[in-house]
Scaffold this motif. Structure first.
Motif, PDB file in Angstrom:
ATOM      1  N   SER A  19      18.690-115.763  10.495  1.00 47.32           N
ATOM      2  CA  SER A  19      18.630-116.701  11.613  1.00 47.32           C
ATOM      3  C   SER A  19      19.961-117.411  11.787  1.00 47.32           C
ATOM      4  CB  SER A  19      17.520-117.731  11.361  1.00 47.32           C
ATOM      5  OG  SER A  19      17.500-118.719  12.386  1.00 47.32           O
ATOM      6  N   ASN A  20      20.575-117.817  10.671  1.00 45.70           N
ATOM      7  CA  ASN A  20      21.886-118.454  10.720  1.00 45.70           C
ATOM      8  C   ASN A  20      22.939-117.491  11.258  1.00 45.70           C
ATOM      9  OD1 ASN A  20      23.866-120.686   9.655  1.00 45.70           O
ATOM     10  ND2 ASN A  20      24.626-118.765   8.774  1.00 45.70           N
ATOM     11  N   MET A  21      22.876-116.220  10.860  1.00 42.75           N
ATOM     12  CA  MET A  21      23.824-115.227  11.328  1.00 42.75           C
ATOM     13  C   MET A  21      23.715-115.033  12.836  1.00 42.75           C
ATOM     14  SD  MET A  21      23.194-112.693   8.077  1.00 42.75           S
ATOM     15  CE  MET A  21      23.754-111.190   8.886  1.00 42.75           C
ATOM     16  N   LEU A  22      22.479-114.939  13.329  1.00 41.42           N
ATOM     17  CA  LEU A  22      22.295-114.710  14.759  1.00 41.42           C
ATOM     18  C   LEU A  22      22.815-115.884  15.574  1.00 41.42           C
ATOM     19  CD1 LEU A  22      18.723-113.097  14.920  1.00 41.42           C
ATOM     20  CD2 LEU A  22      20.935-111.991  14.650  1.00 41.42           C
ATOM     21  N   SER A  23      22.600-117.107  15.094  1.00 44.56           N
ATOM     22  CA  SER A  23      23.053-118.277  15.839  1.00 44.56           C
ATOM     23  C   SER A  23      24.547-118.488  15.723  1.00 44.56           C
ATOM     24  CB  SER A  23      22.310-119.529  15.354  1.00 44.56           C
ATOM     25  OG  SER A  23      22.702-119.883  14.034  1.00 44.56           O
ATOM     26  N   SER A  24      25.175-117.836  14.737  1.00 43.55           N
ATOM     27  CA  SER A  24      26.615-117.997  14.507  1.00 43.55           C
ATOM     28  C   SER A  24      27.427-116.790  14.946  1.00 43.55           C
ATOM     29  CB  SER A  24      26.873-118.275  13.020  1.00 43.55           C
ATOM     30  OG  SER A  24      26.151-119.391  12.573  1.00 43.55           O
ATOM     31  N   SER A  25      26.801-115.816  15.606  1.00 46.88           N
ATOM     32  CA  SER A  25      27.467-114.592  16.069  1.00 46.88           C
ATOM     33  C   SER A  25      28.003-113.758  14.913  1.00 46.88           C
ATOM     34  CB  SER A  25      28.607-114.918  17.044  1.00 46.88           C
ATOM     35  OG  SER A  25      28.132-115.630  18.152  1.00 46.88           O
ATOM     36  N   VAL A  26      27.329-113.821  13.761  1.00 46.74           N
ATOM     37  CA  VAL A  26      27.703-113.034  12.590  1.00 46.74           C
ATOM     38  C   VAL A  26      26.852-111.770  12.548  1.00 46.74           C
ATOM     39  CG1 VAL A  26      27.749-112.978  10.056  1.00 46.74           C
ATOM     40  CG2 VAL A  26      28.465-115.044  11.285  1.00 46.74           C
ATOM     41  N   GLY A  27      27.498-110.618  12.434  1.00 43.44           N
ATOM     42  CA  GLY A  27      26.804-109.351  12.458  1.00 43.44           C
ATOM     43  C   GLY A  27      26.010-109.080  11.197  1.00 43.44           C
ATOM     44  N   LEU A  28      25.098-108.124  11.296  1.00 45.12           N
ATOM     45  CA  LEU A  28      24.219-107.751  10.198  1.00 45.12           C
ATOM     46  C   LEU A  28      24.552-106.334   9.740  1.00 45.12           C
ATOM     47  CD1 LEU A  28      20.376-108.329  10.071  1.00 45.12           C
ATOM     48  CD2 LEU A  28      21.339-106.127   9.437  1.00 45.12           C
ATOM     49  N   GLY A  29      24.928-106.214   8.460  1.00 42.68           N
ATOM     50  CA  GLY A  29      25.178-104.900   7.877  1.00 42.68           C
ATOM     51  C   GLY A  29      24.302-104.690   6.666  1.00 42.68           C
ATOM     52  N   GLY A  30      24.468-103.556   6.014  1.00 45.13           N
ATOM     53  CA  GLY A  30      23.661-103.273   4.834  1.00 45.13           C
ATOM     54  C   GLY A  30      24.335-102.272   3.926  1.00 45.13           C
ATOM     55  N   PRO A  31      24.055-102.348   2.622  1.00 52.12           N
ATOM     56  CA  PRO A  31      24.712-101.462   1.661  1.00 52.12           C
ATOM     57  C   PRO A  31      24.122-100.075   1.579  1.00 52.12           C
ATOM     58  CG  PRO A  31      23.202-102.904   0.517  1.00 52.12           C
ATOM     59  CD  PRO A  31      23.184-103.334   1.958  1.00 52.12           C
TER      60      PRO A  31
ATOM     61  N   VAL B 278      32.633-110.351  12.564  1.00 53.74           N
ATOM     62  CA  VAL B 278      32.323-110.852  11.222  1.00 53.74           C
ATOM     63  C   VAL B 278      30.924-110.380  10.879  1.00 53.74           C
ATOM     64  CG1 VAL B 278      31.965-112.897   9.783  1.00 53.74           C
ATOM     65  CG2 VAL B 278      33.834-112.847  11.455  1.00 53.74           C
ATOM     66  N   MET B 279      30.745-109.880   9.655  1.00 52.32           N
ATOM     67  CA  MET B 279      29.476-109.261   9.282  1.00 52.32           C
ATOM     68  C   MET B 279      29.087-109.657   7.866  1.00 52.32           C
ATOM     69  SD  MET B 279      28.599-105.166   9.620  1.00 52.32           S
ATOM     70  CE  MET B 279      29.045-105.169  11.369  1.00 52.32           C
ATOM     71  N   GLN B 280      27.805-109.721   7.607  1.00 50.70           N
ATOM     72  CA  GLN B 280      27.267-109.952   6.269  1.00 50.70           C
ATOM     73  C   GLN B 280      26.314-108.812   5.930  1.00 50.70           C
ATOM     74  OE1 GLN B 280      27.506-112.622   3.741  1.00 50.70           O
ATOM     75  NE2 GLN B 280      26.486-110.925   2.686  1.00 50.70           N
ATOM     76  N   PHE B 281      26.537-108.132   4.798  1.00 56.79           N
ATOM     77  CA  PHE B 281      25.598-107.113   4.335  1.00 56.79           C
ATOM     78  C   PHE B 281      24.397-107.808   3.695  1.00 56.79           C
ATOM     79  CE2 PHE B 281      28.143-102.932   3.672  1.00 56.79           C
ATOM     80  CZ  PHE B 281      28.648-103.022   4.953  1.00 56.79           C
ATOM     81  N   ILE B 282      23.196-107.441   4.126  1.00 52.16           N
ATOM     82  CA  ILE B 282      21.992-108.073   3.591  1.00 52.16           C
ATOM     83  C   ILE B 282      21.065-107.027   2.988  1.00 52.16           C
ATOM     84  CG2 ILE B 282      22.143-109.827   5.412  1.00 52.16           C
ATOM     85  CD1 ILE B 282      19.346-108.495   6.352  1.00 52.16           C
ATOM     86  N   ASN B 283      20.234-107.455   2.059  1.00 52.56           N
ATOM     87  CA  ASN B 283      19.070-106.692   1.611  1.00 52.56           C
ATOM     88  C   ASN B 283      18.028-107.616   0.981  1.00 52.56           C
ATOM     89  OD1 ASN B 283      20.777-107.041  -0.642  1.00 52.56           O
ATOM     90  ND2 ASN B 283      20.964-104.862  -1.079  1.00 52.56           N
TER      91      ASN B 283
END
Length: 442
Positions: free
Chosen positions: A317-329, A301-306
């Motif tokens: 911080s919430n993503m890291l503690s929830s095992s949610v990946g980090l993506g980007g556009p 599971v991933m969330q694109f951030i900017n």
């Protein structure tokens, strides 16, 4: 909003004209290489930007294509301002989930890192073509395809996943994976970001309007794109219901690699949200991320951030503690704002959760949001994602804009003897620390 091609400072050139016209591609019967002759002066600056995000009249229907296949938001001035008080308050409000971390410590997760091709053309013929091109490339793992919320939930609680089923079956038939993006934003005039039933006061109208400088398509002087009204808790709950239904259907499917969401930038709002509404928006987004990971415990599971800057530390911080990946556009080599405010979060995520930047059409033609037109080599983009962004996944837009036609260069790179021969094509294959065990198949 800063216009893309004003930023690139090449609006009057014939190269710019060809790029703009070919960018309108996406129709199933049309060739992306077909370019009509038109002087650059025929397009205004605002129309230039819109041209990159608009498909030909013969484009596939909303059931077949995503609405933001070749576009991302420019950061607005307020999104770049550092607000330490807001940032700290938001970070404090999102308490790490010990329960989620403990559950992840023993969970088996499908893990097929490498290169993925992101398509804007979505008909079956286009999917076959893209899959044939990568069939014999073991480091190109599959496709990233986009599905609008409105497409997936045409009526409240009634889900339509037939297109995902079709695309997943096609990917499996070629031995490839499918990564999906659930779109909660619409970058095109007249396209709706959320299901029709949400266009009521109960859901704050379902979405807020964003300026995209579009031509009128609905009989009014101006038309707008949309972003889901996630500050409304009922909108949040409906999005969680959608991803929960998706998880029930696809979490255990071995060819369903992952699910992600649009970038966090909010766009140029017609009526700006209040500070409280903005905080609620990102609080709810964090809850959606966490709930989606609960629905997909064995799937990336991933969330694109900017942007906006004040909320990114708390969200990540919430993503890291929830095992949610980090993506980007975007993968811009020399962008000041991204290098200062966004890319440092990739360092924080390194080794902890999956990382998946994307290469969008703009990234093939410029090195920053501000231009100028100076196309990087695709090898440079690969090296930047590999070394600076620590990518596990890299999503390459299949961009065929003439005369550069960058995706051809991407394929040549993939097939080159100089390209890394490992099964991830040079990307980091290490299992993230927040996962229990990484496996190719469950």
């Amino acid at each position: 909003m800063r216009d893309l091609f004003s930023r690139l400072a090449w609006r009057g050139s014939m190269l710019g004209t060809a790029m703009l016209l070919a960018a309108c591609g996406g129709g199933e019967a049309e060739s992306d290489d077909a370019v009509a002759a038109m002087p650059a002066s025929a397009l205004s600056a605002s129309e230039n930007r819109q041209a990159l995000a608009t498909e030909r009249p013969q484009a596939a229907t909303a059931q077949e294509s995503g609405s933001d296949a070749v576009m991302s938001f420019d950061p607005q001035p307020w999104e770049l301002e550092e607000d330490e008080a807001t940032s700290q308050a938001f970070l404090t409000s999102l308490q790490p989930s010990r329960q989620a971390a403990e559950a992840a410590s023993w969970t088996r997760v499908k893990w097929n890192p490498g290169h993925y091709v992101a398509l804007s053309r979505r008909g079956e013929a286009a999917l076959h073509e893209a899959l044939r091109e990568i069939k014999h490339l073991p480091h190109v793992k599959g496709l990233l395809l986009r599905y609008g919320w409105r497409q997936l939930e045409p009526r409240k609680g009634e889900y339509q996943f037939a297109t995902i089923d079709r695309d997943l079956a096609l990917a499996r038939s070629y031995g490839k994976q499918l990564f999906i993006m659930v779109e909660t934003k619409a970058f095109k005039a007249g396209v709706r970001a959320v299901p029709d039933y949400m266009h009521t006061a109960e859901y704050s109208g379902g979405a807020y309007k964003i300026r995209i400088n579009a031509k009128s398509t609905l009989g009014s002087p101006k038309t707008y794109g949309e972003n889901a009204a996630l500050h409304n808790p009922k909108v949040r709950d409906r999005l969680i219901a959608l991803t929960t239904a998706l998880g029930r259907r696809y979490n255990y499917n071995n060819n369903f690699e992952g699910i992600t969401f649009n970038e966090t930038a909010m766009g140029q709002m017609l009526q700006p949200l209040s500070k409280r509404q903005t905080t609620d928006f990102f609080t709810h987004l964090a809850q959606v991320n966490k709930a989606t990971k609960r629905a997909f415990p064995n799937t990336v599971v991933m969330q694109f951030i900017n942007f906006p800057q004040p909320y990114m530390a708390g969200l990540v911080s919430n993503m890291l503690s929830s095992s949610v990946g980090l993506g980007g556009p975007d993968t811009f080599l020399n962008d000041h704002d991204l290098n200062r405010l966004t890319y440092p979060f990739y360092d924080k995520a390194r080794g902890k959760v999956p990382i998946g930047p994307s290469v969008q059409p703009e990234n093939y033609f410029a090195r920053s949001h501000n231009g100028p037109h100076a196309p990087p080599r695709v090898q440079e983009l690969h090296a930047f994602a590999q070394n600076r962004l620590h990518a596990n996944y890299l999503f390459w837009s299949k961009t065929l804009i003439q005369p550069l036609v960058p995706y051809r260069s991407v394929l040549r790179m993939f097939n080159s003897e100089a390209f890394p021969r490992g099964h991830t094509g040079g990307l980091n294959a290490d299992c993230p620390a927040s996962f229990g065990t990484c496996v190719r198949k469950l």
